[in-house]
Design an enzyme around this catalytic site. Structure first.
Site, PDB file in Angstrom:
ATOM      1  N   ARG A   1       1.500   4.289  -3.023  1.00 25.49           N
ATOM      2  CA  ARG A   1       1.253   5.708  -2.723  1.00 25.49           C
ATOM      3  C   ARG A   1       2.506   6.547  -2.941  1.00 25.49           C
ATOM      4  NH1 ARG A   1      -2.435   2.539  -0.406  1.00 25.49           N
ATOM      5  NH2 ARG A   1      -4.445   3.384   0.293  1.00 25.49           N
TER       6      ARG A   1
ATOM      7  N   ASP B   1      -6.716  -8.257   4.794  1.00 25.79           N
ATOM      8  CA  ASP B   1      -5.911  -9.058   3.857  1.00 25.79           C
ATOM      9  C   ASP B   1      -5.288 -10.279   4.548  1.00 25.79           C
ATOM     10  OD1 ASP B   1      -6.496  -7.276   1.853  1.00 25.79           O
ATOM     11  OD2 ASP B   1      -4.640  -6.141   2.083  1.00 25.79           O
TER      12      ASP B   1
ATOM     13  N   SER C   1       0.841  -1.213   0.000  1.00 18.65           N
ATOM     14  CA  SER C   1       0.000   0.000   0.000  1.00 18.65           C
ATOM     15  C   SER C   1       0.871   1.257   0.000  1.00 18.65           C
ATOM     16  CB  SER C   1      -0.881   0.027   1.253  1.00 18.65           C
ATOM     17  OG  SER C   1      -1.812  -1.018   1.216  1.00 18.65           O
TER      18      SER C   1
HETATM   19  C1  S3P Z   1      -5.573  -1.365   0.123  1.00 16.16           C
HETATM   20  C2  S3P Z   1      -6.783  -1.365   0.761  1.00 16.16           C
HETATM   21  C3  S3P Z   1      -7.543  -2.594   1.033  1.00 16.16           C
HETATM   22  C4  S3P Z   1      -6.679  -3.835   0.917  1.00 16.16           C
HETATM   23  C5  S3P Z   1      -5.817  -3.823  -0.301  1.00 16.16           C
HETATM   24  C6  S3P Z   1      -4.902  -2.611  -0.297  1.00 16.16           C
HETATM   25  C7  S3P Z   1      -4.902  -0.077  -0.112  1.00 16.16           C
HETATM   26  O1  S3P Z   1      -8.580  -2.703   0.075  1.00 16.16           O
HETATM   27  O2  S3P Z   1      -7.487  -4.985   0.928  1.00 16.16           O
HETATM   28  O3  S3P Z   1      -5.022  -4.987  -0.380  1.00 16.16           O
HETATM   29  O4  S3P Z   1      -3.706  -0.052  -0.450  1.00 16.16           O
HETATM   30  O5  S3P Z   1      -5.570   0.965   0.027  1.00 16.16           O
HETATM   31  P1  S3P Z   1     -10.015  -2.007   0.287  1.00 16.16           P
HETATM   32  O6  S3P Z   1      -9.808  -0.556   0.307  1.00 16.16           O
HETATM   33  O7  S3P Z   1     -10.827  -2.433  -0.895  1.00 16.16           O
HETATM   34  O8  S3P Z   1     -10.536  -2.549   1.582  1.00 16.16           O
END
Ligand code: S3P
Length: 425
Positions: free
Chosen positions: A24, A311, A20
């Site tokens: 970003r 996750d 994540s």
């Molecule tokens: C993520 C948010 C989550 C997560 C995904 C990564 C992110 O998804 O399950 O693996 O980087 O913002 P959701 O926002 O759909 O819950």
């Protein structure tokens, strides 16, 4: 996978960068003026999709093994791509970039692989349209491909039905370009990496309760980003260290942001021997995690903790199968719309190994303590399913075959090597 029963897992593992946060860093670096340097960037296929998309939008990005350099051109520096943007398997790329593209002075079409083309996009199309965006699902099914015609946007106060950092971030990114403040309220707070990193790059994002608010038109400035290890990847070693007898693993430099640390709380609540060492709370918090073999017991996992471990639920299912007693998981209907339907896929695969697991509308119930045996597992092209069953395979008494095992490339390309280095044969 291993045919020989191992004698334990021992040693140290350094987990690759957080997925994540890596996404970003590239996105915000592209929208900032100057050169952003990123260390410990996750070289997984999802994050490489983000790099390729921003290259197609005119941003020069240098990718070397030790660092990524993003030569950002500021909030208004993107240019029209010559082709359809390919977001691969990445929901984060697809949804976050849609927020940015909604405000650009050009039209873009984006799509991804078969899984992405089935994942729900209405959750971003609705709020972005309320901001004035022209965003349509090309096939009219509220899924990708999406065609986005950038428009001037206005600020909104949006109340999201789902706790989703992807939805929240898409709206906040569109809010960078709006004519007034934009706020997003979630039913339960989701991961807050966007809020932390946008502030670091010079935006003004404030959080009150479950509401994040962003001021428009900031001057974003390039930064140095050191990405912590991904707790979602560390989770496989936490589970393995706790469940495989005679194990002791030191998992180094893991991000322990409280919006992501549910796996630690669950491991402790299940009776796991887990200790945090060398905690560092500058910026995104990190720690080393020491885990030792433990007798786990079942628990109920529900409510506000769910987004902090969403996750990790597949690997938590494996821990629950190894634990004594019953584990109940509720409030996790989002599992159905991840890279695969993770309720159905966990039920099919874990039962195939001799466990007792039943799917429900919003989670699963696992009767732990049944001996696991090897089986042929279908990963359904879902990286977290493949990694979860690689750990389950260590607990089974004969061979397990994981179909589509290489899908770990999405988030953890060196997963099998790192796991095999710990195995005591
Ligand atoms: C993520 C948010 C989550 C997560 C995904 C990564 C992110 O998804 O399950 O693996 O980087 O913002 P959701 O926002 O759909 O819950």
């Amino acid at each position: 996978m291993n045919t020989q029963k191992i004698k334990g897992l021992r040693g140290e593992v350094t987990i690759p960068g957080d997925k994540s946060i890596s996404h970003r860093a590239v996105m915000f670096g592209a929208l900032a003026k100057g050169t952003t340097e990123v260390r410990n960037f996750l070289q997984g296929a999802d994050c490489l999709s983000t790099i390729e998309c921003f290259r197609s939008l005119g941003i020069e990005i240098e990718n070397t093994p030790e660092k990524i350099l993003i030569h950002g051109k500021g909030l208004h520096g993107l240019s029209a791509p010559s082709d359809i943007l390919d977001t691969g398997n990445s929901g984060t790329t697809t949804r976050l970039i849609s927020g940015i593209l909604s405000a650009q002075p050009f039209e873009t079409t984006l799509t991804g692989d078969a899984s992405i083309q089935k994942r729900p996009m209405k959750r971003i199309m609705e709020p972005l349209s309320m901001m004035g965006a022209d965003i349509v699902s090309v096939n009219g099914n509220d899924c990708a491909p999406l065609r986005i015609n950038g428009k001037p946007l206005h600020g909104i106060n949006y109340s999201s039905k789902v706790a989703s950092a992807q939805v929240k971030s898409a709206i906040l990114l569109a809010g960078l370009y709006a004519d007034g403040e934009t706020s997003v309220t979630e039913p339960v707070i989701s991961r807050n990496h966007s809020e932390i990193m946008l502030n670091y790059f010079g935006a003004e994002v404030h959080t009150t309760g479950n509401t994040a608010t962003i001021k428009p038109q900031p001057n974003l400035t390039a930064q140095y980003v050191n990405v912590p290890g991904d707790i979602s990847s560390a989770a496989y070693f936490i589970a393995a260290g706790l469940c495989v007898p005679n194990s002791e693993i030191l998992i180094k430099n893991v991000g322990i942001n409280p919006t992501r640390d549910g796996i630690i709380k669950v491991a402790l609540a299940m009776g796991g021997n887990l200790t945090l060492l060398n905690e560092n709370h500058d910026g995104e918090p990190t720690a080393d995690i020491l885990v030792k073999s433990s007798n786990l017991h079942g628990i109920t996992i529900e409510g506000d903790i769910i987004p902090t471990l969403i996750d990790e639920l597949p690997i938590i299912n494996i821990m629950a199968a190894a634990a004594d007693g019953t584990t109940i998981i509720k409030d996790a209907a989002e599992l159905k719309v991840k890279e695969s339907n993770r309720i159905d896929v966990m039920v099919e695969n874990l039962n195939a190994m001799g466990a007792s697991i039943t799917g429900t509308d919003d989670g699963m119930i696992i009767e732990g303590g049944k001996p696991l045996h090897g089986a042929v597992i279908d990963s359904y092209a879902d990286h977290r399913i493949a990694m979860s069953f690689a750990i389950a395979a260590l607990l089974a008494d004969d061979e397990t075959i994981i179909k589509g095992r290489d899908v770990v490339n999405i988030s953890y390309p060196t997963f099998y090597e790192d796991l095999s280095k710990l195995q005591v044969i």
